[in-house]
Design a protein around this motif. Structure first.
Motif, short mmCIF file in Angstrom:
data_model
loop_
_atom_site.label_atom_id
_atom_site.label_comp_id
_atom_site.label_asym_id
_atom_site.label_seq_id
_atom_site.Cartn_x
_atom_site.Cartn_y
_atom_site.Cartn_z
N TYR A 285 0.82 -1.21 0.00
CA TYR A 285 0.00 0.00 0.00
C TYR A 285 0.85 1.26 0.00
O TYR A 285 0.41 2.31 -0.49
CB TYR A 285 -0.98 -0.02 1.17
CG TYR A 285 -2.30 -0.65 0.80
CD1 TYR A 285 -3.37 0.13 0.40
CD2 TYR A 285 -2.44 -2.03 0.80
CE1 TYR A 285 -4.58 -0.45 0.03
CE2 TYR A 285 -3.65 -2.62 0.43
CZ TYR A 285 -4.71 -1.83 0.05
OH TYR A 285 -5.90 -2.41 -0.33
N SER B 11 0.30 3.72 -3.03
CA SER B 11 -0.02 5.13 -2.82
C SER B 11 0.89 6.02 -3.64
O SER B 11 0.48 7.09 -4.12
CB SER B 11 0.08 5.49 -1.33
OG SER B 11 -0.87 4.77 -0.57
N LEU C 55 -5.32 3.97 -4.66
CA LEU C 55 -6.41 4.92 -4.50
C LEU C 55 -7.39 4.87 -5.66
O LEU C 55 -8.56 5.21 -5.50
CB LEU C 55 -5.87 6.35 -4.38
CG LEU C 55 -5.29 6.80 -3.03
CD1 LEU C 55 -4.14 5.93 -2.57
CD2 LEU C 55 -4.88 8.26 -3.08
N PRO D 103 -7.98 4.35 1.49
CA PRO D 103 -7.62 4.78 0.13
C PRO D 103 -8.78 5.41 -0.62
O PRO D 103 -8.59 6.35 -1.39
CB PRO D 103 -7.17 3.47 -0.53
CG PRO D 103 -6.70 2.62 0.58
CD PRO D 103 -7.62 2.93 1.73
N GLN E 237 -2.25 10.89 -2.73
CA GLN E 237 -1.10 9.99 -2.84
C GLN E 237 -0.07 10.29 -1.76
O GLN E 237 0.47 9.38 -1.13
CB GLN E 237 -0.47 10.11 -4.22
CG GLN E 237 -1.29 9.48 -5.33
CD GLN E 237 -0.71 9.75 -6.70
OE1 GLN E 237 -1.36 10.29 -7.59
NE2 GLN E 237 0.55 9.37 -6.89
N GLY F 288 -1.41 9.26 1.54
CA GLY F 288 -1.45 7.81 1.56
C GLY F 288 -0.09 7.20 1.85
O GLY F 288 0.03 6.25 2.63
N VAL F 289 0.94 7.74 1.23
CA VAL F 289 2.30 7.24 1.46
C VAL F 289 2.67 7.41 2.93
O VAL F 289 3.16 6.48 3.58
CB VAL F 289 3.31 7.98 0.56
CG1 VAL F 289 4.74 7.63 0.98
CG2 VAL F 289 3.10 7.61 -0.89
#
Length: 451
Positions: free
Chosen positions: A112, A116, A122, A289, A303, A306-307
């Protein structure tokens, strides 16, 4: 014989123990367990379990570990109770068992992070989870995650575990606070908060036979009790540390992070229209996500967040995984005289092999998780409660008095011998009934076939 390792600082021990407790148990498992068991009703029972069962048991494990100053199995020989070595052995088994599938979930998180970066996680969260959660890709990320775990444990207590967790735990808390602030802005967040924070006690009355064991199991899992982890970590402590203060700090911090994770995940679930009780193990990996993809500012904002988010989830998972492996490694080092690095490598590889079925099929992961939390942990805790309450007795009270002027030891011992023991026995009986006497829930006996 070389001198046994110790924590460099008391803060290092607390953060390592908190790191063990604050992991996927809180960020991954707690939200979907809460969602599946009535929301706030489950939360109330869980908080009661932490206060009335979790804290007394964590002190019991601390008393064994520091008193014996050795691994969780050999500890009972040092306490002149060698016939009770099975208590530590059950915990070691639970640690090894849990590490095998826990590492699989940690492997999902590594994918993940990459997903991301590219935006793939996502763009289509449900299909992405299906692609990364099972099969050969999951086996590969499982291997990567457990390799990192092995590397940290191999470096030892001060240079490996303590150093790593001093960075991990603050990072987890800071990012969850930020994400909770974001979740509060989502449409539907109020409905999520109501489900999570406004208990309907009628749900508890109607479903206590399922909610009680689930909340109890989650309390044990999230506090790392029954794994022999706290026995092992306490064995590296000095005699002047207050076990009361340390245990309370660990329980409070762990519970705070669990609730904070719920304040992140529940609004996200409701904002995306995921009904309570659905989503299962993949709920966090799908809902977050999806929400990140809808952030204002375009896909790049989602993104980046998310990272960072999944990087911290990875850290949380890693902090718990190293404690599970450490409990097993300490046993090998203390009992068989094996050097730390080869013990970490050998046992880590064995854990990887045991986890391959969970990586190939999530049905096996559910089976491993269910059997570990439903059977191994309650049995291990029951054995600890009986041993400390009725066998160790006053010796345990004396151990708690070292480093503390509090005089609550006799009351704590009384609670172990009576209330805690009765509750644990009830939960073990309920779990035994579900596992072996109830056909519709007894699927843990035989794992589902690989798909």
């Amino acid at each position: 014989m070389s001198q046994r390792e110790t924590w460099a600082t008391r803060t290092g021990f607390i953060l390592a123990a908190v790191g063990s407790a604050v992991g996927l148990g809180n960020i991954w498992r707690f939200p979907f367990q809460t969602s599946a068991n009535g929301g706030a009703a489950f939360l109330v029972v869980y908080l009661a379990a932490v206060l009335l069962i979790g804290i007394p048991v964590i002190l019991a494990e601390f008393a064994i570990g520091r008193r014996a100053n050795v691994d969780a199995v050999k500890a009972f020989r040092n306490l002149d109770k060698p016939n009770w070595r099975f208590v530590g052995a059950i915990g070691i088994l639970a640690s090894f068992w849990t590490l095998s599938y826990y590492s699989v979930v940690g492997g999902w998180v590594t994918r993940y992070i990459a997903g991301s970066v590219t935006g793939n996680a996502l763009a289509a969260p449900e299909s992405y989870f299906g692609a990364v959660s099972a099969g050969v890709p999951a086996v590969i990320t499982h291997a990567i995650f457990i390799a990192v775990t092995i590397g940290i444990v191999a470096f030892g207590i001060e240079r490996g575990i303590e150093l790593a967790t001093k960075f991990m735990v603050p990072s987890i808390v800071v990012l969850l606070v930020i994400l909770a602030g974001f979740a509060a802005t989502l449409p539907g967040a109020g409905e999520g908060y109501a489900f999570f924070l406004s208990p309907d006690f009628g749900v508890v009355a109607e479903n206590w036979q399922s909610i009680l064991p689930a909340a109890f199991g989650q309390a044990l899992f999230s506090l790392s009790l029954g794994f022999s982890v706290m026995i092992t970590y306490a064995s590296y402590l000095g005699s002047d540390d207050s076990l009361y203060a340390d245990g309370l700090a660990i329980a409070i911090t762990n519970t705070f992070v669990g609730v904070l994770a719920g304040l992140v995940v529940m609004p996200l679930l409701f904002a995306q229209g995921v009904p309570p009780g659905e989503g299962g193990a993949g709920a966090v990996f799908i809902a977050i996500p999806t929400a990140l993809a809808e952030l204002p500012g375009g896909g790049l904002v989602g993104q980046v967040i998310g990272v960072v988010f999944f990087a911290v989830v990875f850290i949380a998972a890693l902090s718990s995984a190293i404690s599970l492996l450490e409990a097993v490694v300490a046993y090998a080092v203390d009992t068989f005289g094996i050097a730390r690095a080869p013990a970490a490598v050998g046992l880590g590889i064995a854990g990887f092999l045991l986890g391959i079925p969970s990586a190939l099929d999530t049905a096996w992961l559910d089976w491993f998780d269910g059997l570990g939390v439903t059977l191994f942990l309650p049995l291990a805790v029951l054995a600890v409660v009986v041993f400390v309450g009725w066998i160790m007795g006053g010796e345990a009270v004396d151990e708690l008095r070292r480093g503390s002027s509090l005089g609550v030891g006799p009351a704590w011992l009384w609670s172990l011998r009576t209330f805690v023991l009765v509750v644990v026995l009830v939960v073990v009986a309920l779990n035994f009934n579900d596992l072996f006497l109830t056909p519709e829930t007894g699927y843990y006996i035989v794992p589902a076939p690989l798909q």
